[in-house]
Design a protein around this motif. Structure first.
Motif, PDB file in Angstrom:
ATOM      1  N   MET A 103       0.837  -1.213   0.000  1.00  0.00           N
ATOM      2  CA  MET A 103       0.000   0.000   0.000  1.00  0.00           C
ATOM      3  C   MET A 103       0.865   1.254   0.000  1.00  0.00           C
ATOM      4  O   MET A 103       0.589   2.218  -0.726  1.00  0.00           O
ATOM      5  CB  MET A 103      -0.912   0.006   1.228  1.00  0.00           C
ATOM      6  CG  MET A 103      -1.831  -1.179   1.363  1.00  0.00           C
ATOM      7  SD  MET A 103      -2.740  -1.097   2.944  1.00  0.00           S
ATOM      8  CE  MET A 103      -3.029  -2.845   3.273  1.00  0.00           C
ATOM      9  N   ALA A 104       1.902   1.256   0.834  1.00  0.00           N
ATOM     10  CA  ALA A 104       2.778   2.426   0.931  1.00  0.00           C
ATOM     11  C   ALA A 104       3.480   2.698  -0.391  1.00  0.00           C
ATOM     12  O   ALA A 104       3.642   3.851  -0.799  1.00  0.00           O
ATOM     13  CB  ALA A 104       3.799   2.210   2.046  1.00  0.00           C
ATOM     14  N   GLU A 105       3.903   1.648  -1.069  1.00  0.00           N
ATOM     15  CA  GLU A 105       4.592   1.827  -2.355  1.00  0.00           C
ATOM     16  C   GLU A 105       3.660   2.453  -3.391  1.00  0.00           C
ATOM     17  O   GLU A 105       4.098   3.228  -4.248  1.00  0.00           O
ATOM     18  CB  GLU A 105       5.101   0.479  -2.864  1.00  0.00           C
ATOM     19  CG  GLU A 105       6.308  -0.045  -2.102  1.00  0.00           C
ATOM     20  CD  GLU A 105       6.890  -1.292  -2.748  1.00  0.00           C
ATOM     21  OE1 GLU A 105       6.599  -1.532  -3.936  1.00  0.00           O
ATOM     22  OE2 GLU A 105       7.633  -2.018  -2.067  1.00  0.00           O
ATOM     23  N   GLN A 106       2.379   2.130  -3.333  1.00  0.00           N
ATOM     24  CA  GLN A 106       1.431   2.674  -4.295  1.00  0.00           C
ATOM     25  C   GLN A 106       1.337   4.195  -4.214  1.00  0.00           C
ATOM     26  O   GLN A 106       1.035   4.848  -5.209  1.00  0.00           O
ATOM     27  CB  GLN A 106       0.038   2.062  -4.066  1.00  0.00           C
ATOM     28  CG  GLN A 106      -0.063   0.598  -4.409  1.00  0.00           C
ATOM     29  CD  GLN A 106       0.234   0.318  -5.861  1.00  0.00           C
ATOM     30  OE1 GLN A 106      -0.281   0.998  -6.760  1.00  0.00           O
ATOM     31  NE2 GLN A 106       1.066  -0.679  -6.103  1.00  0.00           N
ATOM     32  N   VAL A 107       1.577   4.758  -3.042  1.00  0.00           N
ATOM     33  CA  VAL A 107       1.459   6.209  -2.864  1.00  0.00           C
ATOM     34  C   VAL A 107       2.808   6.856  -2.584  1.00  0.00           C
ATOM     35  O   VAL A 107       2.878   8.010  -2.157  1.00  0.00           O
ATOM     36  CB  VAL A 107       0.452   6.542  -1.745  1.00  0.00           C
ATOM     37  CG1 VAL A 107      -0.937   6.094  -2.132  1.00  0.00           C
ATOM     38  CG2 VAL A 107       0.858   5.893  -0.421  1.00  0.00           C
ATOM     39  N   CYS A 108       3.900   6.086  -2.789  1.00  0.00           N
ATOM     40  CA  CYS A 108       5.257   6.615  -2.662  1.00  0.00           C
ATOM     41  C   CYS A 108       5.527   7.203  -1.275  1.00  0.00           C
ATOM     42  O   CYS A 108       6.056   8.305  -1.139  1.00  0.00           O
ATOM     43  CB  CYS A 108       5.541   7.650  -3.746  1.00  0.00           C
ATOM     44  SG  CYS A 108       5.593   6.969  -5.395  1.00  0.00           S
ATOM     45  N   LEU A 109       5.148   6.460  -0.241  1.00  0.00           N
ATOM     46  CA  LEU A 109       5.483   6.827   1.128  1.00  0.00           C
ATOM     47  C   LEU A 109       6.199   5.649   1.782  1.00  0.00           C
ATOM     48  O   LEU A 109       6.007   4.501   1.384  1.00  0.00           O
ATOM     49  CB  LEU A 109       4.231   7.168   1.938  1.00  0.00           C
ATOM     50  CG  LEU A 109       3.525   8.488   1.614  1.00  0.00           C
ATOM     51  CD1 LEU A 109       2.200   8.572   2.358  1.00  0.00           C
ATOM     52  CD2 LEU A 109       4.399   9.678   1.968  1.00  0.00           C
TER      53      LEU A 109
END
Length: 312
Positions: free
Chosen positions: A218-224
């Protein structure tokens, strides 16, 4: 490459006092020969500020950020703030530049870094501070200095500007992300991109809840970073990402069970559970009964309602 090289580069590109257009979108080079009073300024994009000579202060909502040849500044997007030149003389003019960075560049570089896991983790107290601040000051180290100079020098000719400048811009972003500005810069870029990172994550969950997705996914999808993403997600939804995903899966499972076309085992797999027993345990925790008992109770309720309707 030294501070002297940076001074020479900026001096050559700032023939007039005040702001000078440096020939690259979002890049402005400044020269002042005396200190100034605080003046209101505005930026629209994520910005990097570097001072080659002199000192400067930026005041945002009553908080002051000071930077100089040893430190650089990152500012959030869409800010209205006061800027003040603290140190400048005719013999040693204040020389600096501000570079507004396209968030797409940040997202591209961060995606490459996440793919190769070349990022670092940060303690919760630093993540919390990152979310509160609209700016942050970091040490200007030799690697960052080299990237900045290569970027400025590549602006000299048309061919270099087309081919090399975008590469060196990405290097600057990479150097920033490698240090404590990582979570801050990604958060700003995610917000500035016009897509709320939590909203984007919710959309991703709803589209992929049947898969074995993790918080890292999930974090990778929003670059965080996972820690920054989890903090921001809980701050907005009052739930952890995993808790929200679990509730989403169980709500979907309830609808599939009531539809009556799939067995309990098939439903558990359809909503992303690899273990039927684990699914039954979590379903019981959420709805107070087993999946089969839940369906039987709902079916009986429908039948009773029908009988009452017929009797009337």
């Amino acid at each position: 490459m030294t501070t002297g090289d940076l001074i020479a580069e900026l001096a050559a590109r700032s023939p007039k006092l005040g702001g000078n257009d440096a020939g690259w979108p979002g890049l402005t080079i400044y020269r002042f020969v005396e200190p100034t009073q605080p003046q209101w300024e505005e930026i629209q994009s994520l910005s990097l500020g570097i001072v080659a000579q002199g000192r400067k202060a930026v005041i945002i909502d009553g908080k002051t950020y000071r930077y100089d040849p040893f430190n650089y500044l990152i500012l959030s997007s869409h800010l209205h703030f006061q800027a003040q030149i603290l140190e400048a003389t005719p013999r040693k003019p204040f020389l600096s530049f501000v570079l507004q960075i396209d968030p797409a560049v940040v997202k591209k570089v961060s995606a490459d870094m996440l793919e190769h896991r070349s990022v670092v983790a940060f303690p919760p107290e630093r993540v919390a501070r990152i979310h509160q601040d609209k700016g942050m000051v970091s040490a200007l180290d030799p690697e960052m200095m080299g990237a900045v100079l290569r970027f400025l020098q590549s602006l000299g000719t048309g061919a270099d500007r087309r081919v090399l400048t975008p590469m060196y811009l990405q290097e600057i972003v990479y150097r920033v992300l490698q240090r404590e500005q990582y979570a801050r810069m990604l958060q700003i870029a995610a917000k500035q991109s016009g897509q709320n990172p939590v909203s984007a994550a919710l959309t991703y969950m709803k589209e992929h809840y049947a898969e074995q997705i993790t918080v890292n996914d999930m974090a990778e999808q929003v670059c965080l970073s996972p820690s920054s993403f989890s903090h921001l997600f809980r701050e907005i939804t009052d739930r952890s990402p995993y808790q929200f995903l679990k509730e989403l899966r169980l709500d979907q499972a309830r609808q599939l069970l009531l539809d009556g076309r799939l067995s309990v085992t098939d439903v558990s797999r359809a909503v992303g559970y690899s273990s039927t027993s684990h699914f039954i345990k979590e379903f019981r925790t959420r709805f107070g009964t087993t999946p089969r008992a839940y369906v039987d109770a709902e079916t009986l309720g429908v039948q009773l309602d029908a009988l009452r309707g017929g009797a009337s």
